[in-house]
Motif scaffolding. Structure first.
Motif, mmCIF file in Angstrom:
data_model
loop_
_atom_site.group_PDB
_atom_site.id
_atom_site.type_symbol
_atom_site.label_atom_id
_atom_site.label_comp_id
_atom_site.label_asym_id
_atom_site.label_seq_id
_atom_site.Cartn_x
_atom_site.Cartn_y
_atom_site.Cartn_z
ATOM 1 N N LEU A 1 -4.492 -4.539 5.978
ATOM 2 C CA LEU A 1 -4.874 -3.213 6.465
ATOM 3 C C LEU A 1 -4.791 -2.185 5.342
ATOM 4 C CD1 LEU A 1 -3.216 -2.826 9.990
ATOM 5 C CD2 LEU A 1 -5.658 -2.891 9.464
ATOM 6 N N GLY A 2 -3.821 -2.365 4.449
ATOM 7 C CA GLY A 2 -3.730 -1.486 3.287
ATOM 8 C C GLY A 2 -4.972 -1.570 2.425
ATOM 9 N N GLU A 3 -5.507 -2.775 2.260
ATOM 10 C CA GLU A 3 -6.753 -2.935 1.501
ATOM 11 C C GLU A 3 -7.890 -2.177 2.163
ATOM 12 O OE1 GLU A 3 -8.110 -6.495 -0.176
ATOM 13 O OE2 GLU A 3 -6.134 -7.439 -0.354
ATOM 14 N N TYR B 1 0.862 -1.181 0.000
ATOM 15 C CA TYR B 1 0.000 0.000 0.000
ATOM 16 C C TYR B 1 0.897 1.229 0.000
ATOM 17 C CZ TYR B 1 -3.629 3.258 1.722
ATOM 18 O OH TYR B 1 -4.507 4.302 1.887
ATOM 19 N N ILE B 2 0.984 1.873 -1.163
ATOM 20 C CA ILE B 2 1.898 2.994 -1.348
ATOM 21 C C ILE B 2 1.130 4.171 -1.954
ATOM 22 C CG2 ILE B 2 4.006 3.789 -2.498
ATOM 23 C CD1 ILE B 2 4.932 0.869 -2.606
ATOM 24 N N ASN C 1 1.773 4.116 4.657
ATOM 25 C CA ASN C 1 2.223 3.244 3.576
ATOM 26 C C ASN C 1 2.728 1.943 4.183
ATOM 27 O OD1 ASN C 1 2.452 5.391 1.141
ATOM 28 N ND2 ASN C 1 3.167 6.325 3.048
ATOM 29 N N PHE C 2 2.336 0.814 3.592
ATOM 30 C CA PHE C 2 2.780 -0.494 4.059
ATOM 31 C C PHE C 2 3.656 -1.139 2.985
ATOM 32 C CE2 PHE C 2 -1.503 -0.179 6.158
ATOM 33 C CZ PHE C 2 -1.023 -0.011 7.448
ATOM 34 N N MET D 1 9.642 5.150 -3.033
ATOM 35 C CA MET D 1 8.377 5.788 -3.397
ATOM 36 C C MET D 1 7.483 5.973 -2.172
ATOM 37 S SD MET D 1 7.417 3.820 -6.966
ATOM 38 C CE MET D 1 5.708 4.316 -6.799
ATOM 39 N N ALA D 2 7.458 4.959 -1.306
ATOM 40 C CA ALA D 2 6.646 5.046 -0.092
ATOM 41 C C ALA D 2 7.153 6.158 0.822
ATOM 42 C CB ALA D 2 6.668 3.704 0.639
#
Length: 482
Positions: free
Chosen positions: A191-193, A13-14, A206-207, A50-51
């Motif tokens: 959790l990112g979802e 998750y970025i 960010n994950f 990037m994150a």
């Protein structure tokens, strides 16, 4: 046993987007069955950068947002997590192999810590410093969020560890890149979802899952983070500090432990034994605060050992939804480490009172029986090193001062335990022990209590207002009035 998972596709998750990893393929094994439960590409170095850049770019808007508005997002996330609690627990069970009874509290931790830190942030107040200029000035002390936080999590409590970091990060107005342990990454990535689904502000959290040596170094060496925080080993903490020297950063590190237990002659022996052995069964003793070195007054020593062995022999190994009372270790190497610690102790004269081996009839799974060692000396690995497994040493003492010296004879200083009904004894022991946490007649935990150690067990706190303070810096505003 079959546990239904909410997804088989795990992405990083970025900057508010779910992205497939560009690094090497990673397989997640269930420690209780040795089965592959997930396969996905890890994040590449470029994706980690990037994150970091996304967290940096998101910080100005997120930190400038009113606490009330940030609070709306925090509560929206909290409620979405509550709705997904069963899915998060399912992922946690298969990646950790824990028994359901040992894992169920973790998703509740996320809800509770997000709630607590938001409310705690509302209680923070800026301050006025006394003017010494005779009314010609005004001096303010203002709390400002630090900036980008990098958080590296341990594998033993994926969701609980997440709770202790995510709560103060969001409530303070910081942004973050969070790296789960590669052994237990899938509940974190989910959790990112959840955050993607509710449209959480991009870049704030960010994950990225990646190899600790490669990705961890990129995160630590970057000049973007203002703060590095982790839960892990003392060696990992030292490595993070060493890698971070590219810029000045703040640290909050909850590291290894070697918890002593002092049981005095007037203690509740049954309660002390139940806690010590129970914590060697819970999560197979893989907690940094698990009792390890037990010092028992010689007048009750034999009874303590007898009761400990009786409880230890009730161990029934299993995983997830099995009918069992103790779960697996995280890996094959962890089991081999327990065997080496027992072998070292026996070679130096210790006795195995119970356990000390893998259970019979378990062809699959990384299990090791709860173990009680007596005849222990201070040169043994079981005394000297952090065991991080289901091994308990029991040593008699006659003089309380002697027990305190032995308890403090470790490089670690996280958690300790005292069992006594005598308030004078409790006062003397608790003032003398060199540990960040002193638990008397039973442990206490929760988001309002400061959790953290001293010596090689780290710096800083998780939980409580003291933790939240670490995510701010103090800005002095000095105003000349005329």
């Amino acid at each position: 046993m079959k546990i239904s998972l909410p997804t088989n596709s795990f992405k990083h998750y970025i900057n508010g987007e779910l992205v497939a990893g560009e690094g090497k393929l990673s397989k997640v094994l269930c420690p209780g069955t040795e089965e592959v439960v997930a396969e996905f590409p890890l994040a590449s170095r470029a994706q980690v950068e990037m994150a970091l850049e996304a967290a940096r770019d998101a910080f100005p808007a997120w930190s400038a947002m009113s606490l009330e508005k940030r609070g709306e997002w925090i509560l929206k996330l909290r409620d979405a997590i509550k709705d997904e609690a069963d899915n998060l627990l399912a992922l946690l069970l298969v990646e950790s192999g824990k028994l359901r009874a040992h894992a169920a509290f973790e998703t509740g931790s996320l809800y509770n810590y997000l709630t607590f830190f938001l409310e705690q942030a509302k209680c923070n107040h800026d301050e006025t410093v006394r003017d010494v200029s005779g009314g010609h000035g005004m001096n303010l002390v203002v709390r400002e969020p630090l900036g980008v936080v990098v958080a590296a999590l341990a594998w033993n409590f994926p969701m609980h560890n997440m709770a202790t970091k995510l709560g103060p990060i969001l409530a303070s107005g910081c942004t973050a890149v969070i790296k789960p342990a590669t052994k237990t990454p899938i509940s974190t990535l989910y959790l990112g979802e959840i955050m993607n689904r509710i449209g959480f502000p991009k870049g704030v959290i960010n994950f990225v899952a990646g190899d600790a040596k490669e990705v961890g170094r990129v995160l630590s060496e970057s000049k973007i983070p203002a703060m590095l925080t982790m839960i892990g080993s003392s060696e990992g903490g030292l490595k993070m500090i060493a890698d971070s020297a590219t810029s000045i950063k703040r640290f909050s590190l909850e590291l290894g432990g070697n918890a002593p237990v002092i049981v005095t002659s007037n203690a509740d022996i049954k309660a002390a034994v139940s806690h010590c052995i129970g914590n060697k069964m819970r999560c197979a003793g893989q907690t940094c605060v698990s009792p390890q070195r037990t010092f028992v007054h010689s007048g009750i020593y034999d009874e303590f050992v007898k009761l400990a062995v009786e409880q230890g022999n009730t161990a029934k190994c299993g995983t997830m939804d099995d009918d069992a009372n103790t779960g697996p270790l995280i890996s094959k190497s962890a089991v081999e480490c327990m065997e080496a610690i027992v072998a070292d102790a026996v070679a130096k004269g210790a006795r195995v009172e119970c356990g000390g081996k893998r259970p019979g009839g378990k062809e699959k799974g990384y299990f090791f029986l709860p173990t009680v060692l007596t005849g222990v000396t201070t040169d043994m690995l079981a005394f000297r090193e952090e065991v991080f497994g289901p091994i308990l040493t029991v040593m008699p003492y006659n003089d309380l001062d002697e027990a305190i010296v032995l308890a403090n004879d470790t490089e670690y200083g996280l958690s300790s335990y005292v069992w006594s009904r005598d308030l004078n004894e409790v006062s003397k022991i608790s003032r003398s022990l060199q540990f960040g946490i002193i638990n008397v007649n039973g442990p206490a935990t929760g988001p309002s209590l400061p959790h953290g150690g001293c010596k090689n067990s780290g710096i800083g706190k998780d939980g409580s207002r003291y933790s939240l303070d670490e995510y701010f810096y103090l800005k002095g505003v000095r105003i000349a009035l005329d």
